[in-house]
Design a protein around this motif. Sequence first.
Motif, PDB file in Angstrom:
ATOM      1  N   LEU A   1       0.830  -1.204   0.000  1.00  0.00           N
ATOM      2  CA  LEU A   1       0.000   0.000   0.000  1.00  0.00           C
ATOM      3  C   LEU A   1       0.866   1.257   0.000  1.00  0.00           C
ATOM      4  CD1 LEU A   1      -2.620  -1.133   2.651  1.00  0.00           C
ATOM      5  CD2 LEU A   1      -2.931  -1.047   0.174  1.00  0.00           C
ATOM      6  N   ASP A   2       0.306   2.337  -0.530  1.00  0.00           N
ATOM      7  CA  ASP A   2       0.983   3.632  -0.522  1.00  0.00           C
ATOM      8  C   ASP A   2       0.948   4.207   0.893  1.00  0.00           C
ATOM      9  OD1 ASP A   2       0.964   3.213  -3.261  1.00  0.00           O
ATOM     10  OD2 ASP A   2      -0.563   4.735  -3.666  1.00  0.00           O
ATOM     11  N   VAL A   3       1.914   5.040   1.187  1.00  0.00           N
ATOM     12  CA  VAL A   3       1.917   5.759   2.460  1.00  0.00           C
ATOM     13  C   VAL A   3       0.845   6.843   2.385  1.00  0.00           C
ATOM     14  CG1 VAL A   3       3.267   7.255   3.985  1.00  0.00           C
ATOM     15  CG2 VAL A   3       4.365   5.309   2.845  1.00  0.00           C
ATOM     16  N   LEU A   4      -0.015   6.913   3.397  1.00  0.00           N
ATOM     17  CA  LEU A   4      -1.071   7.919   3.431  1.00  0.00           C
ATOM     18  C   LEU A   4      -0.561   9.204   4.065  1.00  0.00           C
ATOM     19  CD1 LEU A   4      -4.154   5.842   4.626  1.00  0.00           C
ATOM     20  CD2 LEU A   4      -3.600   6.553   2.298  1.00  0.00           C
ATOM     21  N   GLU A   5      -0.911  10.319   3.447  1.00  0.00           N
ATOM     22  CA  GLU A   5      -0.595  11.626   4.013  1.00  0.00           C
ATOM     23  C   GLU A   5      -1.850  12.477   3.941  1.00  0.00           C
ATOM     24  OE1 GLU A   5       2.897  13.639   2.632  1.00  0.00           O
ATOM     25  OE2 GLU A   5       3.928  11.742   2.239  1.00  0.00           O
ATOM     26  N   ARG A   6      -2.151  13.139   5.034  1.00  0.00           N
ATOM     27  CA  ARG A   6      -3.319  14.022   5.064  1.00  0.00           C
ATOM     28  C   ARG A   6      -3.027  15.235   4.176  1.00  0.00           C
ATOM     29  NH1 ARG A   6      -7.506  13.784   9.131  1.00  0.00           N
ATOM     30  NH2 ARG A   6      -8.693  15.721   9.088  1.00  0.00           N
ATOM     31  N   HIS A   7      -3.991  15.568   3.306  1.00  0.00           N
ATOM     32  CA  HIS A   7      -3.821  16.698   2.391  1.00  0.00           C
ATOM     33  C   HIS A   7      -3.744  17.989   3.197  1.00  0.00           C
ATOM     34  CE1 HIS A   7      -4.682  19.582  -0.809  1.00  0.00           C
ATOM     35  NE2 HIS A   7      -4.267  18.639  -1.644  1.00  0.00           N
ATOM     36  N   PRO A   8      -2.825  18.897   2.868  1.00  0.00           N
ATOM     37  CA  PRO A   8      -2.663  20.118   3.669  1.00  0.00           C
ATOM     38  C   PRO A   8      -3.876  21.056   3.645  1.00  0.00           C
ATOM     39  CG  PRO A   8      -1.270  20.185   1.708  1.00  0.00           C
ATOM     40  CD  PRO A   8      -1.855  18.807   1.779  1.00  0.00           C
ATOM     41  N   LYS A   9      -4.735  20.933   2.632  1.00  0.00           N
ATOM     42  CA  LYS A   9      -5.898  21.816   2.548  1.00  0.00           C
ATOM     43  C   LYS A   9      -7.191  21.164   3.022  1.00  0.00           C
ATOM     44  CE  LYS A   9      -4.113  24.691  -1.156  1.00  0.00           C
ATOM     45  NZ  LYS A   9      -4.338  25.213  -2.513  1.00  0.00           N
TER      46      LYS A   9
END
Length: 176
Positions: A5-13
């Motif tokens: 799976l891809d690493v999840l990152e919360r979108h800055p906006k």
Amino acid sequence: MPDELDVLERHPKTSEPGELMRPHNMTCFGCGPESPHGLHLEMYAGEGFSVDAKMPVQQWMEGGPGVIHGGILSSAFDDVMGMTPRLIGPAAVTAHLQVDFLQPIPVGKTLHLHAEILGKQRRKIYVEGVAHLGDPDRPVARANGLFVQIDVRAHFADHVENSAKAAEYLGGKPQL
């Protein structure tokens, strides 16, 4: 779900935890405040990659005598689960939705819905949903879904003119 799976990152906006999230569109059946016959769900960003909503189970939602219609419950799951991709980036649409109905959900109760991203692989986002009547340890329904990230303009280009908000989406151009 795939192993890699891809690493999840919360979108800055995206919305902060506890903040109200904006609707998919103003006339969305699930979350649109201008939908004349919609669910009018208000969704809140949760911790991590989750979204929460509450839905009063109203009389018009009745399926079997005194209980919610399964299609209404499925629609609510679809909308809440479909909001989770906004936490990580581009919009996504439902590719697959599976709902397990665990107990009857009575009219007159408030349904609590929680959705969380389980993982992402390229454009595919795997999401889990749970519904309860006030006690998270006693779920009344569960759902799993696969959402696929899209280019919104390209995806809806052939259909936007059918929208109640077509003039807004088309930049004020009159409908044909």
